[in-house]
Design a protein around this motif. Structure first.
Motif, PDB file in Angstrom:
ATOM      1  N   LEU A 282      41.203 -71.661  -2.154  1.00 24.03           N
ATOM      2  CA  LEU A 282      41.097 -71.616  -3.611  1.00 24.03           C
ATOM      3  C   LEU A 282      40.442 -72.909  -4.096  1.00 24.03           C
ATOM      4  CD1 LEU A 282      41.893 -69.882  -6.095  1.00 24.03           C
ATOM      5  CD2 LEU A 282      44.003 -71.225  -6.215  1.00 24.03           C
ATOM      6  N   SER A 283      39.574 -72.776  -5.101  1.00 23.41           N
ATOM      7  CA  SER A 283      38.787 -73.922  -5.554  1.00 23.41           C
ATOM      8  C   SER A 283      38.920 -74.122  -7.061  1.00 23.41           C
ATOM      9  CB  SER A 283      37.304 -73.712  -5.198  1.00 23.41           C
ATOM     10  OG  SER A 283      36.511 -74.775  -5.703  1.00 23.41           O
ATOM     11  N   SER A 284      39.184 -75.353  -7.446  1.00 22.27           N
ATOM     12  CA  SER A 284      39.127 -75.765  -8.840  1.00 22.27           C
ATOM     13  C   SER A 284      37.955 -76.750  -8.957  1.00 22.27           C
ATOM     14  CB  SER A 284      40.452 -76.398  -9.263  1.00 22.27           C
ATOM     15  OG  SER A 284      40.461 -76.675 -10.632  1.00 22.27           O
ATOM     16  N   GLY A 285      37.856 -77.471 -10.064  1.00 20.51           N
ATOM     17  CA  GLY A 285      36.742 -78.408 -10.146  1.00 20.51           C
ATOM     18  C   GLY A 285      36.705 -79.181 -11.439  1.00 20.51           C
ATOM     19  N   VAL A 286      35.873 -80.231 -11.400  1.00 15.22           N
ATOM     20  CA  VAL A 286      35.607 -81.070 -12.566  1.00 15.22           C
ATOM     21  C   VAL A 286      34.118 -80.978 -12.862  1.00 15.22           C
ATOM     22  CG1 VAL A 286      35.590 -83.437 -13.448  1.00 15.22           C
ATOM     23  CG2 VAL A 286      37.521 -82.634 -12.060  1.00 15.22           C
ATOM     24  N   PHE A 287      33.779 -80.694 -14.135  1.00 18.51           N
ATOM     25  CA  PHE A 287      32.390 -80.562 -14.555  1.00 18.51           C
ATOM     26  C   PHE A 287      32.093 -81.602 -15.628  1.00 18.51           C
ATOM     27  CE2 PHE A 287      34.200 -76.380 -13.631  1.00 18.51           C
ATOM     28  CZ  PHE A 287      33.369 -75.926 -12.617  1.00 18.51           C
ATOM     29  N   VAL A 288      31.019 -82.361 -15.446  1.00 19.68           N
ATOM     30  CA  VAL A 288      30.612 -83.331 -16.466  1.00 19.68           C
ATOM     31  C   VAL A 288      29.123 -83.175 -16.741  1.00 19.68           C
ATOM     32  CG1 VAL A 288      32.391 -84.994 -15.750  1.00 19.68           C
ATOM     33  CG2 VAL A 288      30.063 -85.181 -14.809  1.00 19.68           C
ATOM     34  N   THR A 289      28.708 -83.630 -17.902  1.00 24.77           N
ATOM     35  CA  THR A 289      27.283 -83.640 -18.208  1.00 24.77           C
ATOM     36  C   THR A 289      26.595 -84.721 -17.376  1.00 24.77           C
ATOM     37  OG1 THR A 289      27.616 -85.200 -20.025  1.00 24.77           O
ATOM     38  CG2 THR A 289      27.685 -82.839 -20.570  1.00 24.77           C
ATOM     39  N   CYS A 290      25.310 -84.554 -17.198  1.00 24.56           N
ATOM     40  CA  CYS A 290      24.516 -85.575 -16.503  1.00 24.56           C
ATOM     41  C   CYS A 290      23.630 -86.281 -17.519  1.00 24.56           C
ATOM     42  CB  CYS A 290      23.667 -84.945 -15.400  1.00 24.56           C
ATOM     43  SG  CYS A 290      22.819 -86.169 -14.368  1.00 24.56           S
ATOM     44  N   LYS A 291      23.630 -87.593 -17.491  1.00 28.05           N
ATOM     45  CA  LYS A 291      22.908 -88.396 -18.477  1.00 28.05           C
ATOM     46  C   LYS A 291      21.398 -88.330 -18.308  1.00 28.05           C
ATOM     47  CE  LYS A 291      26.668 -91.823 -18.804  1.00 28.05           C
ATOM     48  NZ  LYS A 291      27.028 -93.245 -18.553  1.00 28.05           N
ATOM     49  N   GLN A 292      20.959 -87.912 -17.131  1.00 25.15           N
ATOM     50  CA  GLN A 292      19.518 -87.852 -16.876  1.00 25.15           C
ATOM     51  C   GLN A 292      19.136 -86.450 -16.408  1.00 25.15           C
ATOM     52  OE1 GLN A 292      17.808 -91.277 -14.854  1.00 25.15           O
ATOM     53  NE2 GLN A 292      19.791 -92.336 -14.917  1.00 25.15           N
ATOM     54  N   PRO A 293      17.961 -85.975 -16.754  1.00 26.67           N
ATOM     55  CA  PRO A 293      17.556 -84.585 -16.453  1.00 26.67           C
ATOM     56  C   PRO A 293      17.053 -84.415 -15.018  1.00 26.67           C
ATOM     57  CG  PRO A 293      15.811 -85.669 -17.669  1.00 26.67           C
ATOM     58  CD  PRO A 293      16.948 -86.674 -17.567  1.00 26.67           C
TER      59      PRO A 293
ATOM     60  N   GLN B  78      38.397 -89.477 -10.454  1.00 29.32           N
ATOM     61  CA  GLN B  78      38.122 -90.859 -10.056  1.00 29.32           C
ATOM     62  C   GLN B  78      36.679 -91.018  -9.570  1.00 29.32           C
ATOM     63  OE1 GLN B  78      41.045 -91.981  -7.125  1.00 29.32           O
ATOM     64  NE2 GLN B  78      42.772 -91.613  -8.490  1.00 29.32           N
ATOM     65  N   VAL B  79      36.178 -90.005  -8.888  1.00 25.25           N
ATOM     66  CA  VAL B  79      34.788 -90.059  -8.406  1.00 25.25           C
ATOM     67  C   VAL B  79      33.834 -90.276  -9.573  1.00 25.25           C
ATOM     68  CG1 VAL B  79      32.921 -88.691  -7.393  1.00 25.25           C
ATOM     69  CG2 VAL B  79      35.184 -88.691  -6.322  1.00 25.25           C
ATOM     70  N   PHE B  80      34.019 -89.503 -10.633  1.00 24.01           N
ATOM     71  CA  PHE B  80      33.103 -89.615 -11.774  1.00 24.01           C
ATOM     72  C   PHE B  80      33.317 -90.898 -12.577  1.00 24.01           C
ATOM     73  CE2 PHE B  80      32.555 -84.811 -11.621  1.00 24.01           C
ATOM     74  CZ  PHE B  80      31.231 -84.901 -11.196  1.00 24.01           C
ATOM     75  N   ALA B  81      34.432 -91.589 -12.335  1.00 21.90           N
ATOM     76  CA  ALA B  81      34.716 -92.846 -13.043  1.00 21.90           C
ATOM     77  C   ALA B  81      34.205 -94.075 -12.296  1.00 21.90           C
ATOM     78  CB  ALA B  81      36.213 -92.976 -13.290  1.00 21.90           C
ATOM     79  N   THR B  82      33.586 -93.907 -11.127  1.00 19.45           N
ATOM     80  CA  THR B  82      33.125 -95.041 -10.332  1.00 19.45           C
ATOM     81  C   THR B  82      31.862 -95.667 -10.925  1.00 19.45           C
ATOM     82  OG1 THR B  82      31.830 -93.583  -8.906  1.00 19.45           O
ATOM     83  CG2 THR B  82      34.060 -94.112  -8.177  1.00 19.45           C
ATOM     84  N   ALA B  83      31.603 -96.890 -10.504  1.00 17.20           N
ATOM     85  CA  ALA B  83      30.367 -97.561 -10.913  1.00 17.20           C
ATOM     86  C   ALA B  83      29.149 -96.820 -10.377  1.00 17.20           C
ATOM     87  CB  ALA B  83      30.386 -99.007 -10.416  1.00 17.20           C
ATOM     88  N   ALA B  84      29.271 -96.251  -9.183  1.00 17.99           N
ATOM     89  CA  ALA B  84      28.141 -95.533  -8.576  1.00 17.99           C
ATOM     90  C   ALA B  84      27.712 -94.334  -9.410  1.00 17.99           C
ATOM     91  CB  ALA B  84      28.514 -95.085  -7.170  1.00 17.99           C
ATOM     92  N   MET B  85      28.663 -93.678 -10.067  1.00 21.03           N
ATOM     93  CA  MET B  85      28.335 -92.489 -10.857  1.00 21.03           C
ATOM     94  C   MET B  85      28.044 -92.803 -12.323  1.00 21.03           C
ATOM     95  SD  MET B  85      28.281 -90.007  -8.706  1.00 21.03           S
ATOM     96  CE  MET B  85      27.989 -88.718  -9.910  1.00 21.03           C
ATOM     97  N   LYS B  86      28.265 -94.043 -12.721  1.00 20.69           N
ATOM     98  CA  LYS B  86      28.116 -94.388 -14.140  1.00 20.69           C
ATOM     99  C   LYS B  86      26.727 -94.070 -14.705  1.00 20.69           C
ATOM    100  CE  LYS B  86      29.059 -98.087 -17.467  1.00 20.69           C
ATOM    101  NZ  LYS B  86      29.520 -99.487 -17.652  1.00 20.69           N
ATOM    102  N   PRO B  87      25.630 -94.291 -13.954  1.00 22.46           N
ATOM    103  CA  PRO B  87      24.311 -93.963 -14.525  1.00 22.46           C
ATOM    104  C   PRO B  87      24.080 -92.461 -14.710  1.00 22.46           C
ATOM    105  CG  PRO B  87      24.118 -95.500 -12.679  1.00 22.46           C
ATOM    106  CD  PRO B  87      25.510 -94.969 -12.651  1.00 22.46           C
ATOM    107  N   TRP B  88      24.926 -91.653 -14.116  1.00 23.80           N
ATOM    108  CA  TRP B  88      24.675 -90.210 -14.097  1.00 23.80           C
ATOM    109  C   TRP B  88      25.729 -89.405 -14.847  1.00 23.80           C
ATOM    110  CZ3 TRP B  88      20.024 -90.173 -12.069  1.00 23.80           C
ATOM    111  CH2 TRP B  88      19.695 -91.120 -11.112  1.00 23.80           C
ATOM    112  N   ALA B  89      27.001 -89.719 -14.656  1.00 21.04           N
ATOM    113  CA  ALA B  89      28.086 -88.885 -15.159  1.00 21.04           C
ATOM    114  C   ALA B  89      28.390 -89.171 -16.623  1.00 21.04           C
ATOM    115  CB  ALA B  89      29.343 -89.096 -14.313  1.00 21.04           C
ATOM    116  N   GLY B  90      28.307 -88.116 -17.445  1.00 23.65           N
ATOM    117  CA  GLY B  90      28.645 -88.220 -18.849  1.00 23.65           C
ATOM    118  C   GLY B  90      30.018 -87.646 -19.137  1.00 23.65           C
ATOM    119  N   GLY B  91      30.193 -87.074 -20.312  1.00 26.39           N
ATOM    120  CA  GLY B  91      31.472 -86.519 -20.713  1.00 26.39           C
ATOM    121  C   GLY B  91      31.710 -85.140 -20.146  1.00 26.39           C
TER     122      GLY B  91
END
Length: 515
Positions: free
Chosen positions: A287-298, A412-425
């Motif tokens: 069974l799979s759940s997930g987290v979806f966020v916008t991406c700041k760059q196209p 936590q993955v989307f809150a990392t510095a590595a994802m900051k340029p990409w992960a939005g709300g």
């Protein structure tokens, strides 16, 4: 219309069997498939698999209402085409870990026993640290040709969180993170039909019969003598009938043929051949759940279907359309008490919502959270003469707790510095639940299958098991089940690789059986 072996289902295991058994020129083999040929562009093009869902290439199954999941009926896609689900899947070659096979505690099926059959299947293209993979098998296992820029950021985020980078994903332990190995050849899907079936079809002793829906196994007393398929035609088997119809099709055919719980067969009006109560029980799924966020760059897969990308794929076999969508993974333990990973994170450089059936409204990113070792057990049964699929998701409270813990890591993955340029709300339908209660509600309201049903024809050494360690159906003769339905428990990985392994091992077992 008489053969030595009649195999039902041209999926992952069935294609392996057709190839290996027909290698003996002294035997004749028929492979019967309900679907048609695998000649559609969306099968060949890796990113196109979601376009095949709910089409003629898909069984398009629906589960019973799930009481622990807001009463929802869940969609289960399964391949109804040559190659089976290996023609529809996300091409992820993920064996699992040593614990998966050792925990079965079945002679001949430990990790050390099954490892040679994995490597026999594999033709690794790319890195092979420590010789983990086979290098001369029929199935190309490669790295993605054009991974998305955000996938590198996900891998960097895993490093930032202190996870272990795996030199190769498919070793004895899979705890850690890695790009996903895929069943592709130079940017093109490489299914079980490509690797095993197509080369074998040149042999005069192998017959492929497509668009033939098998209705039942034919018995003489308790000996299987053939199968009857649509239109009433009977294919006779001199030696064995082999069911490779998957975790839904194989138990369903046993029940339709009179092998199963006697009370259930009587209620459905099916004449009883053998009372075998565990047929269809022990059903498990990831069974799979997930987290979806916008991406700041196209930069995501949202615009992957442009004319430019299509031309790049057709001419160069590169670009976004070579993606398998699940471009990287991480296998984690939610507590130190777990003997091996109990949660998988899958990174998709796009918003993979509703199985990819809902067109994205913008650029987004997904971290899927997969429950690897469900405690809950369901069943395949008969609803009259139709199939009943009841996975009984989240019947055990531990399953909910593990998924909630996994969602916290995905956040936590989307809150990392590595994802900051990409992960939005947050991106709809995800509404950024915070508390355990909110996360649990999200799990119950939104989780979906990861397409890995297994276990419904459980193998074992006990008298209650459906098949013995040689995969022979108990209480009858001349009948085996060879697919992931025989797995006592799910692997901490994906099910295409074990399906191929089971086919390879079964082919040897069958070939050694006196005629």
């Amino acid at each position: 219309m008489e053969y030595d072996y009649v195999i039902v289902g041209a999926g992952s295991a069935g294609c392996v069997l057709a190839n290996r058994l027909s290698a003996d020129p002294e035997v004749s083999v028929a492979l019967v498939e309900a679907g048609g040929q695998d000649d559609k562009l969306e099968i060949r093009m890796p990113a196109g698999f979601a376009k095949l869902f709910k089409t003629d290439y898909d069984w398009n199954f629906t589960t019973a209402k799930q009481g622990e999941m807001a009463g929802r009926e869940l969609y289960w896609p399964r391949g109804r085409v040559v190659g089976g689900s290996s023609s529809l899947n996300a091409q992820m070659w993920v064996r699992g870990c040593q614990q998966d096979y050792d925990q079965w505690e079945i002679p001949g099926w430990s990790y050390e026993d099954v490892l040679p059959y994995f490597t026999k299947a594999e033709r690794r293209i790319g890195s092979n640290h420590g010789g983990v993979y086979g290098s001369a098998g029929p199935l190309f296992i490669s790295e993605l040709r054009s991974p998305n820029v955000t996938t590198a950021a996900f891998l960097k985020a895993c490093e930032e969180l202190g996870f272990e980078r795996l030199a190769e994903l498919n070793g004895r332990s899979n705890e850690g993170y890695s790009p996903t190995p895929v069943t592709q050849d130079r940017g093109r899907r490489w299914s079980a039909a490509d690797g095993y079936l197509r080369p074998a079809l040149k042999r005069p002793n192998l017959t492929l019969i497509t668009e033939a829906n098998v209705d039942r196994v034919v018995f003489d007393g308790t000996r299987a003598t053939g199968v009857e398929h649509s239109g009433g035609a009977v294919l006779r088997a001199r030696r064995e009938v082999i069911l490779s119809a998957g975790a839904i099709g194989s138990p369903y055919l046993l029940l339709r043929s009179g092998v199963g719980a006697a009370d259930e067969l009587r209620d459905a009006g099916v004449p009883i051949v053998h009372d075998l109560p565990e047929v269809g029980k022990n059903l498990q799924d990831h069974l799979s759940s997930g987290v979806f966020v916008t991406c700041k760059q196209p930069v995501t897969l949202t615009k992957a279907e442009s004319i430019g990308n299509l031309l790049r794929y057709i001419v160069l076999r590169s670009g976004m359309l070579t993606t398998n969508v699940g471009e990287a993974v991480a296998f984690l333990r939610t507590s130190p008490e777990e003997p091996a990973p109990d949660i998988e994170l899958i990174f998709a450089p796009g918003p993979f919502i509703d199985h990819g059936l809902t067109p994205p409204t913008g650029h987004g990113l997904t971290v899927g959270v997969v429950l690897l070792q469900p405690e809950s057990r369901g069943r395949i049964g008969l609803n009259g003469r139709e199939v009943l699929i009841d996975p009984r998701y989240l019947a055990k409270e531990g399953d909910v707790k593990r998924l909630v813990a996994g969602l916290k890591v995905a956040k936590q993955v989307f809150a990392t510095a590595a994802m900051k340029p990409w992960a939005g709300g947050p991106m709809a339908p995800y509404d950024a639940p915070e508390s355990d209660e909110e996360l649990e509600l999200w799990v119950r309201d939104q989780s979906k299958t990861l397409y890995h049903p297994a276990g419904s024809c459980r193998m074992g050494t006990d008298a209650d098991s459906v098949v013995d360690p040689s995969l022979r159906v108990r209480g009858v003769e001349g009948l085996r089940v060879v697919d992931v339905s025989i797995m006592p428990t799910l692997n901490r990985g994906h099910t295409h690789a074990p399906a191929v392994m089971i086919g390879e091992k079964a082919a040897e077992l069958i070939a050694k059986t006196p005629s």
